[in-house]
Write an enzyme that holds these catalytic residues in place. Structure first.
Site, mmCIF file in Angstrom:
data_model
loop_
_atom_site.group_PDB
_atom_site.id
_atom_site.type_symbol
_atom_site.label_atom_id
_atom_site.label_comp_id
_atom_site.label_asym_id
_atom_site.label_seq_id
_atom_site.Cartn_x
_atom_site.Cartn_y
_atom_site.Cartn_z
ATOM 1 C CE LYS A 78 -4.134 2.083 2.482
ATOM 2 N NZ LYS A 78 -4.819 1.931 3.800
ATOM 3 C CB SER A 159 -8.335 3.828 2.750
ATOM 4 O OG SER A 159 -7.509 3.284 3.265
ATOM 5 C CB SER A 183 -8.752 1.175 5.308
ATOM 6 O OG SER A 183 -9.354 2.315 5.320
HETATM 7 N N1 GLN Z 1 -13.484 4.538 5.550
HETATM 8 C C1 GLN Z 1 -12.853 5.000 6.859
HETATM 9 C C2 GLN Z 1 -12.367 6.405 6.620
HETATM 10 O O1 GLN Z 1 -12.604 6.888 5.718
HETATM 11 C C3 GLN Z 1 -11.768 4.237 7.270
HETATM 12 C C4 GLN Z 1 -10.752 4.434 6.642
HETATM 13 C C5 GLN Z 1 -9.371 3.488 7.013
HETATM 14 O O2 GLN Z 1 -9.512 2.635 7.916
HETATM 15 N N2 GLN Z 1 -8.092 4.148 6.705
HETATM 16 O O3 GLN Z 1 -11.961 6.997 7.670
#
Ligand code: GLN
Length: 494
Positions: A78, A159, A183
């Site tokens: 990532k 994400s 995410s």
């Molecule tokens: N979807 C969540 C957010 O937008 C979680 C994102 C994540 O876990 N990095 O914050």
């Protein structure tokens, strides 16, 4: 020869050991497939030359008997993990040209175990999002297509959408991810693969671009439970460079994977039965409980009474920490700089040009809840509710050993859906955020297909530091579900 982009990591390690193929062949097969699947936009940066060099070194280790635990396995990283000498963008324009002079601990551990890096995978900008649509480098396409809507492209979740899509599409055997509020688990569910976020503190955050430091945790994606255990084993452990990484032993995550759940209690939280939950998700959840019962587990009803406060709490704490963490991108120390009339103007112009809308939204919410007049009413209050949410889990674990829930309230949705309404997008995290606030480990295992023909995941949440039991139960779900991302007929070939 078998398609080397479809086998599991465990099988690839066997094949490399018994010389059925070389690490160079395995890596080349993935590089070729990356070319064929370019339209998915799963990678921001591809590093094929480096990968082939690493594969060559790996072949030498196999030849002279010094191969390590993940030797020759091609992985994606990532683009939130700093990689020495390779651009690390966090999917933001502001870090567009940032080349870290050091390696994150997580990626260093994977390299130390002999793995090969194919490149840096796409994500939501600074890991903020649930659909991988906020990346400065364009959205990622889910490799799955729906037989009902063959012309529609679906989101991979976010994400870590690029990491999940890459594994599902066979353009990485495994990938790293980070999970702040879901995410890893939600994109794993959307892409029909396994994703685990371990206990907060299990993996080092050193060298990982920070979003919300009290929640961020590294984890992995793979196509099988066993592969995910192999990868997590590699990246886990104490790191003196991260004071929030825990100095405790890392057990053998696979030791308990024997298919026998006798004596284990599985909790079903009543608050997760939400109004309007799609029928196919409810059915998969009930089915999951049946599978575990038939292997000897006892199913118990539990209550997590503060669940309804988890999302609002998360969307105060995470932006608050983000606004603080992201203050370092000022045009002076890192990345992009847009010169202004004076220093303040340079800050404003740099940040105005360098951050996308969602990141700006989070910074503004975060600065607001931390401001003098609202700190007690929002931030401190949220911290108190976070404690109550954690206490809910502690109480629940007096009655059960593992909690079973759906991973997300829906399957993948079409690209563009939910974009106009940020709150709707935030609802994706409803089942994953409580675990994050409590710092507990969670794994998503593919368990079914919805009415659109798209994958759905079941989430297992464990006690702190008890990833081994999660893998034990996940293994049973995987075997019962007979869901194979490896044989996915829906793989979207260009
Ligand atoms: N979807 C969540 C957010 O937008 C979680 C994102 C994540 O876990 N990095 O914050």
């Amino acid at each position: 020869m078998t398609d080397l982009t479809k086998i599991s990591i465990a099988d690839a390690l066997k094949g490399l050991k018994d010389k059925s193929f070389t690490a160079t062949e395995l890596t080349q097969a993935h590089i070729d497939e990356m070319g064929a699947q370019k339209h998915l936009n799963a990678y921001i940066t591809q590093t094929p030359e480096q990968a082939l060099e690493q594969a060559k070194a790996s072949d030498e280790r196999y030849a002279n008997g010094t191969a390590k635990t993940l030797d020759g396995i091609p992985l994606g990283v990532k683009d939130l993990f700093c990689t020495k000498g390779t651009k690390t963008t966090a999917a933001s324009k502001i870090l567009g040209e940032f080349v870290p002079p050091y390696e994150s601990t997580v990626t260093q551990k994977l390299l130390d175990d002999g793995s090969v890096f194919l490149g840096k995978t796409n994500l939501d900008e600074f890991a903020m999002g649930s659909a991988n649509t906020t990346s400065h480098y364009g959205n990622v396409i889910n490799p799955w297509t729906s037989p009902n809507n063959p012309d529609v492209s679906y989101v991979p979740g976010g994400s870590s959408g690029g990491s999940a899509a890459a594994v599902a599409a066979g353009i990485a055997m495994g990938t790293t991810g980070t999970d702040t509020g879901g995410s890893i688990r939600q994109p794993a569910s959307f892409c029909g693969i396994v994703g685990i976020k371990p206990t907060y503190g299990r993996c080092s955050r050193y060298g990982t671009v920070a979003f919300a430091s009290s929640l961020d945790q590294a984890g992995v994606f793979a196509r099988t439970v066993e592969d995910s255990a192999l990868l997590l084993q590699s990246i886990s452990g104490h790191d003196p460079k991260d004071s929030t990484s825990m100095n405790i032993d890392v057990p053998n995550f696979m030791a308990g994977m024997d298919g026998n759940l006798k004596g284990l209690r599985i909790g079903i939280p009543k608050e997760y039965r939400m109004d309007g939950m799609p029928e196919d998700i409810q059915k998969m959840w009930d089915q999951g409980a049946e599978w575990l019962k038939s292997e000897g587990a006892e199913i118990v009803d539990i209550s997590l009474p503060h669940t309804k406060y988890a999302l609002p709490t998360y969307y105060i704490i995470a932006p608050a920490e983000a606004s603080s963490n992201l203050s370092r991108y000022d045009g002076v120390r890192y990345g992009l700089r847009v010169d202004g009339e004076d220093l303040d103007d340079t800050y404003a112009k740099t940040r105005g040009a360098g951050f996308g809308d969602e990141v700006k939204r989070r910074i503004m919410i975060g600065a607001y809840v931390l401001s003098a007049g609202y700190y007690d009413a929002y931030y401190i209050k949220a911290q108190k509710v976070r404690r109550l949410i954690r206490d809910d889990f502690t109480k629940a674990y007096e009655k059960c050993d593992v909690i079973l829930t759906p991973t997300a309230p829906s399957g993948a949705f079409p690209i563009g859906a939910n974009e106009e309404d940020p709150i709707k997008m935030y609802l994706n995290d409803v089942f994953t955020v409580p675990t994050s606030l409590a710092g507990l480990p969670g794994i998503s295992v593919p368990a079914g297909i919805n009415a659109d023909g798209l994958p759905l995941g079941l989430q297992l949440v464990g006690k702190a530091w008890d990833e081994a039991t999660l893998f034990k139960v996940a293994d049973v779900v995987e075997k019962a579900a007979q869901f194979s991302g490896l044989n996915s007929t829906s793989r979207n070939v260009a």
